[in-house]
Structures are given as structure tokens and as C-alpha cells.
Design a protein around this motif. Sequence first.
Motif, PDB file in Angstrom:
ATOM      1  N   ASN A  76      68.280  53.585 -44.668  1.00 57.58           N
ATOM      2  CA  ASN A  76      68.573  54.237 -43.464  1.00 57.58           C
ATOM      3  C   ASN A  76      68.075  55.807 -43.601  1.00 57.58           C
ATOM      4  O   ASN A  76      68.055  56.065 -45.067  1.00 57.58           O
ATOM      5  CB  ASN A  76      69.830  54.435 -43.306  1.00 57.58           C
ATOM      6  CG  ASN A  76      70.252  52.989 -42.811  1.00 57.58           C
ATOM      7  OD1 ASN A  76      69.972  52.518 -42.133  1.00 57.58           O
ATOM      8  ND2 ASN A  76      71.551  52.580 -43.453  1.00 57.58           N
ATOM      9  N   ALA A  77      67.495  56.450 -42.475  1.00 57.29           N
ATOM     10  CA  ALA A  77      66.907  57.920 -42.913  1.00 57.29           C
ATOM     11  C   ALA A  77      68.141  58.769 -43.332  1.00 57.29           C
ATOM     12  O   ALA A  77      69.233  58.948 -42.331  1.00 57.29           O
ATOM     13  CB  ALA A  77      66.260  58.056 -41.542  1.00 57.29           C
ATOM     14  N   ARG A  78      68.219  59.406 -44.281  1.00 60.45           N
ATOM     15  CA  ARG A  78      69.298  60.385 -44.930  1.00 60.45           C
ATOM     16  C   ARG A  78      68.892  61.662 -44.200  1.00 60.45           C
ATOM     17  O   ARG A  78      69.840  62.297 -43.933  1.00 60.45           O
ATOM     18  CB  ARG A  78      69.415  60.378 -46.392  1.00 60.45           C
ATOM     19  CG  ARG A  78      70.832  61.160 -46.755  1.00 60.45           C
ATOM     20  CD  ARG A  78      71.911  60.183 -46.559  1.00 60.45           C
ATOM     21  NE  ARG A  78      72.903  61.143 -47.059  1.00 60.45           N
ATOM     22  CZ  ARG A  78      73.782  61.581 -45.993  1.00 60.45           C
ATOM     23  NH1 ARG A  78      73.724  61.291 -44.757  1.00 60.45           N
ATOM     24  NH2 ARG A  78      74.984  62.230 -46.483  1.00 60.45           N
ATOM     25  N   ALA A  79      67.348  61.784 -44.131  1.00 64.08           N
ATOM     26  CA  ALA A  79      67.131  62.965 -43.596  1.00 64.08           C
ATOM     27  C   ALA A  79      65.711  62.815 -43.136  1.00 64.08           C
ATOM     28  O   ALA A  79      64.934  62.167 -43.714  1.00 64.08           O
ATOM     29  CB  ALA A  79      66.994  64.060 -44.814  1.00 64.08           C
ATOM     30  N   THR A  80      65.352  63.627 -42.028  1.00 61.99           N
ATOM     31  CA  THR A  80      64.019  63.467 -41.433  1.00 61.99           C
ATOM     32  C   THR A  80      63.640  65.109 -41.326  1.00 61.99           C
ATOM     33  O   THR A  80      64.336  65.833 -40.637  1.00 61.99           O
ATOM     34  CB  THR A  80      63.753  62.933 -40.074  1.00 61.99           C
ATOM     35  OG1 THR A  80      64.594  61.484 -40.128  1.00 61.99           O
ATOM     36  CG2 THR A  80      62.635  62.782 -39.460  1.00 61.99           C
ATOM     37  N   ASP A  81      62.368  65.212 -42.136  1.00 63.86           N
ATOM     38  CA  ASP A  81      61.819  66.654 -41.994  1.00 63.86           C
ATOM     39  C   ASP A  81      60.563  66.815 -41.629  1.00 63.86           C
ATOM     40  O   ASP A  81      59.659  65.768 -41.848  1.00 63.86           O
ATOM     41  CB  ASP A  81      61.934  67.205 -43.526  1.00 63.86           C
ATOM     42  CG  ASP A  81      63.525  67.445 -43.906  1.00 63.86           C
ATOM     43  OD1 ASP A  81      64.216  67.960 -43.095  1.00 63.86           O
ATOM     44  OD2 ASP A  81      63.779  66.787 -44.974  1.00 63.86           O
ATOM     45  N   TYR A  82      60.127  67.719 -40.973  1.00 67.64           N
ATOM     46  CA  TYR A  82      58.775  68.086 -40.120  1.00 67.64           C
ATOM     47  C   TYR A  82      58.074  68.951 -41.214  1.00 67.64           C
ATOM     48  O   TYR A  82      58.620  69.989 -41.312  1.00 67.64           O
ATOM     49  CB  TYR A  82      59.061  68.419 -38.699  1.00 67.64           C
ATOM     50  CG  TYR A  82      59.645  67.270 -37.853  1.00 67.64           C
ATOM     51  CD1 TYR A  82      59.055  66.111 -37.509  1.00 67.64           C
ATOM     52  CD2 TYR A  82      61.164  67.367 -37.750  1.00 67.64           C
ATOM     53  CE1 TYR A  82      59.613  65.090 -37.001  1.00 67.64           C
ATOM     54  CE2 TYR A  82      61.997  66.568 -37.236  1.00 67.64           C
ATOM     55  CZ  TYR A  82      61.374  65.387 -36.737  1.00 67.64           C
ATOM     56  OH  TYR A  82      61.988  64.547 -36.015  1.00 67.64           O
TER      57      TYR A  82
ATOM     58  N   ARG B  88      62.764  69.087 -50.159  1.00 65.91           N
ATOM     59  CA  ARG B  88      63.958  70.083 -50.954  1.00 65.91           C
ATOM     60  C   ARG B  88      63.810  71.295 -50.194  1.00 65.91           C
ATOM     61  O   ARG B  88      64.852  72.159 -50.270  1.00 65.91           O
ATOM     62  CB  ARG B  88      63.804  69.974 -52.316  1.00 65.91           C
ATOM     63  CG  ARG B  88      64.436  68.732 -52.802  1.00 65.91           C
ATOM     64  CD  ARG B  88      64.160  68.858 -54.483  1.00 65.91           C
ATOM     65  NE  ARG B  88      62.644  69.158 -54.729  1.00 65.91           N
ATOM     66  CZ  ARG B  88      62.219  68.838 -55.924  1.00 65.91           C
ATOM     67  NH1 ARG B  88      62.925  68.941 -56.977  1.00 65.91           N
ATOM     68  NH2 ARG B  88      60.872  69.259 -56.153  1.00 65.91           N
ATOM     69  N   ARG B  89      62.685  71.825 -49.612  1.00 65.68           N
ATOM     70  CA  ARG B  89      62.196  73.050 -49.276  1.00 65.68           C
ATOM     71  C   ARG B  89      62.837  73.268 -47.570  1.00 65.68           C
ATOM     72  O   ARG B  89      62.547  74.276 -46.983  1.00 65.68           O
ATOM     73  CB  ARG B  89      61.011  73.683 -49.070  1.00 65.68           C
ATOM     74  CG  ARG B  89      60.555  73.718 -50.774  1.00 65.68           C
ATOM     75  CD  ARG B  89      59.174  74.177 -50.926  1.00 65.68           C
ATOM     76  NE  ARG B  89      58.893  75.268 -50.062  1.00 65.68           N
ATOM     77  CZ  ARG B  89      58.001  75.540 -48.734  1.00 65.68           C
ATOM     78  NH1 ARG B  89      57.506  74.426 -48.666  1.00 65.68           N
ATOM     79  NH2 ARG B  89      57.974  76.769 -48.381  1.00 65.68           N
TER      80      ARG B  89
ATOM     81  N   GLY C 278      52.286  79.877 -34.634  1.00 59.76           N
ATOM     82  CA  GLY C 278      51.581  80.384 -35.710  1.00 59.76           C
ATOM     83  C   GLY C 278      51.757  79.380 -37.006  1.00 59.76           C
ATOM     84  O   GLY C 278      50.882  79.131 -37.567  1.00 59.76           O
ATOM     85  N   ALA C 279      53.061  79.144 -37.145  1.00 56.68           N
ATOM     86  CA  ALA C 279      53.473  78.381 -38.170  1.00 56.68           C
ATOM     87  C   ALA C 279      54.838  77.861 -38.117  1.00 56.68           C
ATOM     88  O   ALA C 279      55.587  78.767 -37.363  1.00 56.68           O
ATOM     89  CB  ALA C 279      53.058  79.368 -39.614  1.00 56.68           C
ATOM     90  N   ILE C 280      55.325  77.162 -39.198  1.00 56.05           N
ATOM     91  CA  ILE C 280      56.663  76.826 -39.196  1.00 56.05           C
ATOM     92  C   ILE C 280      57.276  77.942 -40.108  1.00 56.05           C
ATOM     93  O   ILE C 280      56.832  78.169 -41.114  1.00 56.05           O
ATOM     94  CB  ILE C 280      56.980  75.431 -39.818  1.00 56.05           C
ATOM     95  CG1 ILE C 280      56.496  74.311 -39.018  1.00 56.05           C
ATOM     96  CG2 ILE C 280      58.432  75.165 -40.142  1.00 56.05           C
ATOM     97  CD1 ILE C 280      56.679  72.968 -39.605  1.00 56.05           C
ATOM     98  N   PRO C 281      58.249  78.790 -39.433  1.00 58.23           N
ATOM     99  CA  PRO C 281      58.951  79.771 -40.372  1.00 58.23           C
ATOM    100  C   PRO C 281      59.999  79.613 -41.246  1.00 58.23           C
ATOM    101  O   PRO C 281      60.283  78.426 -41.469  1.00 58.23           O
ATOM    102  CB  PRO C 281      59.666  80.455 -38.832  1.00 58.23           C
ATOM    103  CG  PRO C 281      60.170  79.590 -38.242  1.00 58.23           C
ATOM    104  CD  PRO C 281      59.029  78.306 -38.406  1.00 58.23           C
ATOM    105  N   GLU C 282      60.105  80.525 -42.179  1.00 57.70           N
ATOM    106  CA  GLU C 282      61.192  80.180 -43.237  1.00 57.70           C
ATOM    107  C   GLU C 282      62.417  80.260 -42.578  1.00 57.70           C
ATOM    108  O   GLU C 282      63.548  79.332 -43.406  1.00 57.70           O
ATOM    109  CB  GLU C 282      61.124  81.580 -44.163  1.00 57.70           C
ATOM    110  CG  GLU C 282      60.034  81.767 -45.207  1.00 57.70           C
ATOM    111  CD  GLU C 282      60.225  80.539 -46.264  1.00 57.70           C
ATOM    112  OE1 GLU C 282      61.121  80.238 -46.555  1.00 57.70           O
ATOM    113  OE2 GLU C 282      59.196  80.045 -46.823  1.00 57.70           O
TER     114      GLU C 282
ATOM    115  N   GLY D 158      65.201  68.455 -40.075  1.00 56.18           N
ATOM    116  CA  GLY D 158      65.148  70.040 -40.461  1.00 56.18           C
ATOM    117  C   GLY D 158      63.254  70.077 -40.491  1.00 56.18           C
ATOM    118  O   GLY D 158      62.871  69.272 -40.213  1.00 56.18           O
ATOM    119  N   VAL D 159      63.052  71.337 -40.899  1.00 62.68           N
ATOM    120  CA  VAL D 159      61.575  71.650 -40.906  1.00 62.68           C
ATOM    121  C   VAL D 159      61.242  72.144 -42.212  1.00 62.68           C
ATOM    122  O   VAL D 159      62.017  73.084 -42.954  1.00 62.68           O
ATOM    123  CB  VAL D 159      61.037  72.355 -39.791  1.00 62.68           C
ATOM    124  CG1 VAL D 159      61.214  71.484 -38.547  1.00 62.68           C
ATOM    125  CG2 VAL D 159      61.918  73.720 -39.682  1.00 62.68           C
ATOM    126  N   ILE D 160      60.023  71.884 -42.763  1.00 59.20           N
ATOM    127  CA  ILE D 160      59.540  72.439 -44.133  1.00 59.20           C
ATOM    128  C   ILE D 160      58.490  73.816 -43.799  1.00 59.20           C
ATOM    129  O   ILE D 160      57.540  73.514 -43.031  1.00 59.20           O
ATOM    130  CB  ILE D 160      58.734  71.556 -44.938  1.00 59.20           C
ATOM    131  CG1 ILE D 160      59.615  70.306 -45.034  1.00 59.20           C
ATOM    132  CG2 ILE D 160      58.423  72.119 -46.210  1.00 59.20           C
ATOM    133  CD1 ILE D 160      58.998  69.102 -45.599  1.00 59.20           C
TER     134      ILE D 160
END
Length: 312
Positions: free
Chosen positions: A37-43, A62-63, A280-284, A113-115
Motif C-alpha cells: 500500500n502506498a505509504r507516501a506519494t511524492d512528485y 526524504r526531501r 518555474g520549479a517545485i519550490p522549497e 508531497g513534492v520534492i
Amino acid sequence: MTYRSVTALDEPEFALPLPEGRYAVQARVITYDGERNARATDYFAEPEVVLGSDRTLELDARRARPLRPLVVDEDRALEDGSLSVDLVRTRADGLGIGTDDLATLGDRDTAFGVIPSATTAEHGAFHLAADHQLRDPYLTGSWTAGGRTTPLPLLSPVQAPRSDSSLRLPAVSVGAGADSDYAGRDVTGKLVVVSTTRAVVSPLVATAEAHGAAAVLVTRPTPGTTVIQGAASAEVPVVAAPHEAGRVLLAALADQPVTVALDNRRDSRFTYTVPMDFAGAIPESPVLTTRKDDYATLVNDFHAGGADRPTT
């Protein structure tokens, strides 16, 4: 700009031979638990990677940062409803590529989340666009034992029947919820607590209903992702609690009588649909802070009985 689709499962790294040039890289990184099962999905997206020699890109979940809007002056409780995510990279000549995803959130405790990107779109454009639905909770829960009441976080199947009701039911643990687990237990008119790692719970619900249960609460016996599906034909309320909340409830049940409160709604009285766009980018820090005055108010006079649904 060249685009190729690569799928890597359970591989720590892989190599992709490409000619020199500028590339856009997009990915969805899924972290699984022991039951897949998906514990986390990050883009993930690097809008513009210039290749002139060997280069390594690191997709480190992890980021990842939570992709979440805030309605800072909303004092009422909110729960996640759904999330759509689009990663769109467009060349200067208008040709583009994209990655899109849509997820329901109320029936699972998967993190999204997003990286953050290390590169920025210098030629053409890049957009991370997301619509995040926040809503008045369909249901709230708590349990009481020994005169003390404890909040109970709950998840609800997407297609579960809903009603406006408030239930106060004695709870009974029935182990894994098999027919044999009900031997010697009187569950008529009570809420049964089922411990299982199964996501599709319709067979367990049918067994509980056959024994006279008035509600079903599912929880995992081990840490991992809680997902609850398959309750569309249920005749009693069906909910799930994440592992830690379920563990505490079961520990209390082992020592003393417990009453569980379930307050249900046929539909949310209000909903925020929050559009998020980062260029422009995925931000911090992919956080969007809003206020109630940022939304137009649409009044829905069908299905929800006139519920106010603030949207943009």
C-alpha cells in the motif's frame, strides 16, 4: 527536449543513455508499506537538465515537502477530500509534456508531497498545478472509557452510504473479523472493531452485519498505511482508524468497557477547493496561505440540502 517514459520498481538506481541536450525530468515516487500500500506519494520534477556528460539525478523522497494549502482564519475543522496534481513542462515552441494524478484522501492516510527542484525552466515554462479540496468532515469520532473521552481520528470509504446521525455504541473487539471470531461474542447493536491489513473490507462488513453489528470500525494490527474501500453496499456505518489510534482503543477495550461515538453527515456543509500554482520549479516551501475572503461563495441547493461550499 526529448521525452521517454521509464518505470523503475524496487530499483535503487538505473541508467538511461541520452544524447547531449536539454531535458525535462518528471517522476512520481511511491513509498510502499509491507502490504504494497502506498505509504507516501511524492512528485518530482527537474524542469531543465542540461546534459553534456554523465549526470546523476537523485530522487530522494526524504526531501519531500507536504503540498498543502492553509485557510488561516477558518476555525472550523477541515479534512482532506481530494488532490489533483499536474506537472506541465512546455518548450519555447509550445510543445509540452505533462504528468497528472488524482487521488482521494478521505479513505486513506497516505501522505502526499513534492520534492523541491534543483533546476529551473530557463527555456519555455514549467508549472506545478494542484487542486486541493478541504472540507467539513463527513464524520467525527471519539471513545469514552472510565469517564475519560479520547478523540478518534477516522477515515471513511469514498462510496460508503452516508446519513445525518449520531451514534453512541458499546465497542467489541472481534479480532480479524472472520465468522469464527464472533463465537461467544454478543455484538448485536454494538460497534465491532476489526483488526486487518485488508483494504477492501466488504466481506468483513457482511460478516459483521450478519451477526447483528450496528457499526464496523477497521484498524490495522501492525504499522502501515490504512486504506478502507469496498463498503458501497454496507447497511451500517463503516469507518477506519489509523494503526496508532486503533492500538490505543484496543488496549483500552482489553481492560474496560468502551463506548464509541460516531457523528455522521450526509454531506459536507462547506468545501474549499484551493488551486495551487507554482511556476518555474517545485519550490522549497510548496505552501499556499489563504483566507476566507479569498474565496467566492457558491450555495449548493441540491444534494447537500443548501450547504455552503466556498470555492474559487
